[in-house]
Design an enzyme around this catalytic site. Structure first.
Site, PDB file in Angstrom:
ATOM      1  N   ILE A  79       0.825  -1.221   0.000  1.00 42.73           N
ATOM      2  CA  ILE A  79       0.000   0.000   0.000  1.00 42.73           C
ATOM      3  C   ILE A  79       0.859   1.271   0.000  1.00 42.73           C
ATOM      4  O   ILE A  79       0.409   2.318  -0.468  1.00 42.73           O
ATOM      5  CB  ILE A  79      -0.984  -0.011   1.197  1.00 42.73           C
ATOM      6  N   ASP A  98       1.418  -0.643   9.541  1.00 38.16           N
ATOM      7  CA  ASP A  98       1.749   0.596  10.272  1.00 38.16           C
ATOM      8  C   ASP A  98       3.256   0.873  10.192  1.00 38.16           C
ATOM      9  O   ASP A  98       3.684   1.992   9.857  1.00 38.16           O
ATOM     10  CB  ASP A  98       1.296   0.421  11.730  1.00 38.16           C
TER      11      ASP A  98
HETATM   12  N1  AR6 Z   1       0.756  -3.078   2.350  1.00 40.13           N
HETATM   13  C1  AR6 Z   1      -0.480  -3.607   2.471  1.00 40.13           C
HETATM   14  N2  AR6 Z   1      -0.823  -4.473   3.460  1.00 40.13           N
HETATM   15  C2  AR6 Z   1       0.128  -4.805   4.350  1.00 40.13           C
HETATM   16  C3  AR6 Z   1       1.440  -4.290   4.306  1.00 40.13           C
HETATM   17  C4  AR6 Z   1       1.742  -3.385   3.243  1.00 40.13           C
HETATM   18  N3  AR6 Z   1       2.942  -2.826   3.115  1.00 40.13           N
HETATM   19  N4  AR6 Z   1       2.141  -4.828   5.349  1.00 40.13           N
HETATM   20  C5  AR6 Z   1       1.297  -5.655   6.013  1.00 40.13           C
HETATM   21  N5  AR6 Z   1       0.084  -5.658   5.418  1.00 40.13           N
HETATM   22  P1  AR6 Z   1      -1.571  -5.479  10.559  1.00 40.13           P
HETATM   23  P2  AR6 Z   1      -3.897  -5.003  12.344  1.00 40.13           P
HETATM   24  C6  AR6 Z   1      -1.148  -6.396   5.760  1.00 40.13           C
HETATM   25  O1  AR6 Z   1      -1.010  -6.427  11.561  1.00 40.13           O
HETATM   26  O2  AR6 Z   1      -4.253  -6.449  12.362  1.00 40.13           O
HETATM   27  C7  AR6 Z   1       0.402  -2.665  14.181  1.00 40.13           C
HETATM   28  O3  AR6 Z   1       1.480  -2.965  14.978  1.00 40.13           O
HETATM   29  C8  AR6 Z   1      -1.027  -7.611   6.636  1.00 40.13           C
HETATM   30  O4  AR6 Z   1      -0.527  -8.718   5.891  1.00 40.13           O
HETATM   31  O5  AR6 Z   1      -0.659  -4.491   9.946  1.00 40.13           O
HETATM   32  O6  AR6 Z   1      -5.004  -3.990  12.157  1.00 40.13           O
HETATM   33  C9  AR6 Z   1      -0.391  -1.440  14.643  1.00 40.13           C
HETATM   34  O7  AR6 Z   1       0.440  -0.478  15.251  1.00 40.13           O
HETATM   35  C10 AR6 Z   1      -2.480  -7.801   7.050  1.00 40.13           C
HETATM   36  O8  AR6 Z   1      -3.199  -8.478   6.012  1.00 40.13           O
HETATM   37  O9  AR6 Z   1      -2.809  -4.614  11.206  1.00 40.13           O
HETATM   38  C11 AR6 Z   1      -1.364  -2.032  15.600  1.00 40.13           C
HETATM   39  O10 AR6 Z   1      -0.815  -2.160  16.892  1.00 40.13           O
HETATM   40  C12 AR6 Z   1      -3.011  -6.362   7.129  1.00 40.13           C
HETATM   41  O11 AR6 Z   1      -2.006  -5.557   6.487  1.00 40.13           O
HETATM   42  C13 AR6 Z   1      -1.661  -3.406  15.027  1.00 40.13           C
HETATM   43  O12 AR6 Z   1      -0.517  -3.745  14.252  1.00 40.13           O
HETATM   44  C14 AR6 Z   1      -3.235  -5.846   8.529  1.00 40.13           C
HETATM   45  O13 AR6 Z   1      -2.252  -6.355   9.425  1.00 40.13           O
HETATM   46  C15 AR6 Z   1      -2.856  -3.399  14.095  1.00 40.13           C
HETATM   47  O14 AR6 Z   1      -3.138  -4.706  13.700  1.00 40.13           O
END
Ligand code: AR6
Length: 180
Positions: free
Chosen positions: A17, A40
């Site tokens: 993203i 994030d």
């Molecule tokens: N582009 C798109 N999607 C991504 C990317 C990327 N570069 N990297 C990971 N994903 P998560 P949550 C996907 O854990 O469950 C953080 O520490 C990933 O594979 O990022 O809402 C925050 O600070 C998954 O499908 O978010 C919070 O503490 C999706 O993004 C916590 O994690 C969401 O995974 C939030 O957890």
């Protein structure tokens, strides 16, 4: 894959993203707006220190961002102009208001985009990583919420992308959009 509902195209992409050239990308943040891992971490790294600075200002002003709500900052060094930070629910089995809170993330993010006059927005799969929300269930809520807004809202971005990182997540969203 894409589908159009009234004036809004919903598009599914597999990828990172942080590379999307849209008006705003959405971050799956935490309530403290302190950088974490997952999407994030990737967004903050690519956006640079201006993003963290603005998150710190918001935290000082209002204590962060409650689950289900959203705040907006600059996109910093990203191709996207803005980042909308929303906080998804931690999955606790499904009876703790998780579906409503997840839907609220999408509604509040779109509302902020509209308020700022934005036309294109890209979402990740909120809550389905560290926060443990089952991806199949989350995909249905995400897409139904955007479709309902597209069909009913007075103002709405014309492009809503979902940028999905891995094969399994992309598959769940593809199934959900096909059945919408
Ligand atoms: N582009 C798109 N999607 C991504 C990317 C990327 N570069 N990297 C990971 N994903 P998560 P949550 C996907 O854990 O469950 C953080 O520490 C990933 O594979 O990022 O809402 C925050 O600070 C998954 O499908 O978010 C919070 O503490 C999706 O993004 C916590 O994690 C969401 O995974 C939030 O957890």
């Amino acid at each position: 894959m894409q589908k159009k509902f009234r004036y809004t195209t919903i598009e599914l992409i597999q990828g990172d993203i942080t590379e999307e050239k849209v008006d705003a990308i959405v971050n799956a943040a935490n309530e403290k707006l302190i950088g974490g891992g997952g999407v994030d971490g990737a967004i903050r790294k690519a956006g640079g220190e201006e993003v963290t600075k603005e998150c710190d200002i918001i935290r000082a002003r209002q204590g962060g961002c409650p689950t289900g709500k959203a705040v907006i900052t600059t996109g910093g060094n990203l191709p996207a102009e803005y980042i909308i930070h929303t906080v998804g629910p931690v999955w606790q089995g499904g009876d703790a208001g998780e579906p409503e809170l997840l839907a609220s993330c999408y509604k509040e993010s779109i509302a902020l985009a509209v308020k700022n006059g934005l036309y294109s927005i890209a979402f990740p799969s909120i809550s389905t990583g560290v926060y443990g929300y089952p991806t199949e269930k989350a995909a249905k809520i995400a897409l139904q919420t955007i479709r309902d807004l597209a069909e009913n809202a007075d103002r709405m971005p014309t492009l809503v992308q979902f940028v999905l990182f891995d094969d399994a997540t992309f598959g769940c969203y593809t199934d959900a959009l096909s059945n919408l």
